[in-house]
Design an enzyme around this catalytic site. Structure first.
Site, PDB file in Angstrom:
ATOM      1  N   SER A   1     -24.598  -1.684  23.321  1.00 27.10           N
ATOM      2  CA  SER A   1     -26.184  -1.430  22.588  1.00 27.10           C
ATOM      3  C   SER A   1     -25.348  -3.226  22.820  1.00 27.10           C
ATOM      4  CB  SER A   1     -25.683  -0.861  21.120  1.00 27.10           C
ATOM      5  OG  SER A   1     -26.893  -1.311  21.052  1.00 27.10           O
ATOM      6  N   ASP A   2     -27.234  -3.097  22.738  1.00 27.69           N
ATOM      7  CA  ASP A   2     -27.714  -4.862  22.480  1.00 27.69           C
ATOM      8  C   ASP A   2     -28.789  -4.448  21.697  1.00 27.69           C
ATOM      9  OD1 ASP A   2     -26.444  -7.699  23.936  1.00 27.69           O
ATOM     10  OD2 ASP A   2     -28.759  -7.506  23.989  1.00 27.69           O
TER      11      ASP A   2
END
Length: 191
Positions: free
Chosen positions: A74-75
């Protein structure tokens, strides 16, 4: 809780917030960390950066993934007036970022990638966050006491600044926190 069968979920993040959110869904998972360069092409549309970085983080595991493993990366990016605000490197940068967010609406986009030996799925979600006008002393108090140097845009919505500064959100609170948990759930329940 959803049974992933013989699949093992790997959360590739050291974020305590992402661990807490994934645990809240009831999934068993293991955490694996791999340092990844977070550079992105400057001509990439700001709405695509979080997904791009999420894929980049997942790709780092491509030669280490087991046959029954699902890697989740995730970012999160904060976008103000078409510009991405990264993580502040010091108090001055954090103050500048929060002063810029004060009294304005900004976007928070979180990209997620699921990677197995067979497939890759990348999704992203965006929320609009509206900050009230923050005083200099409020910003300084937050930076001094919460040290938001590991957070995109220089703040964590689940901390003091979110309690006193956020007037409203259009979209998922959890997307702003760093993991659009509704999307994670929808993908994993199909596994």
């Amino acid at each position: 809780m959803i049974d992933l069968g013989n699949k093992k979920l790997i959360l590739a993040s050291q974020s305590p917030r992402r661990k807490e959110l994934l645990k809240g869904l009831g999934f068993d998972f293991e955490v694996r960390i791999k340092d990844t360069n977070e550079d992105f092409p400057l001509n990439l549309d700001t709405s695509e950066v979080a997904g791009f970085l999420s894929v980049k983080k997942a790709t780092a595991f491509v030669h280490e993934i087991g046959p029954n493993e699902i890697v989740l990366t995730s970012d999160t990016v904060v976008i103000l007036d078409g510009e991405i605000l990264g993580k502040p490197s010091n108090q001055e940068e954090a103050f500048e970022m929060l002063s810029g967010l004060s009294g304005k609406m900004h976007l928070v986009t979180t990209g997620i990638t699921f990677l197995t030996l067979e497939k890759e799925i990348t999704l992203s979600d965006t929320a609009k966050v509206f900050f009230k006008t923050l005083s200099k002393s409020e910003i300084e108090y937050y930076i001094t006491n919460f040290k938001p140097f590991d957070k995109a845009g220089g703040y964590g919505i689940q901390e003091w600044i979110g309690f006193v500064g956020v007037e409203k959100i259009e979209g998922s609170y959890f997307t702003v926190m760093g993991l659009p948990i509704h999307l994670v759930y929808d993908v994993l329940k199909k596994w």
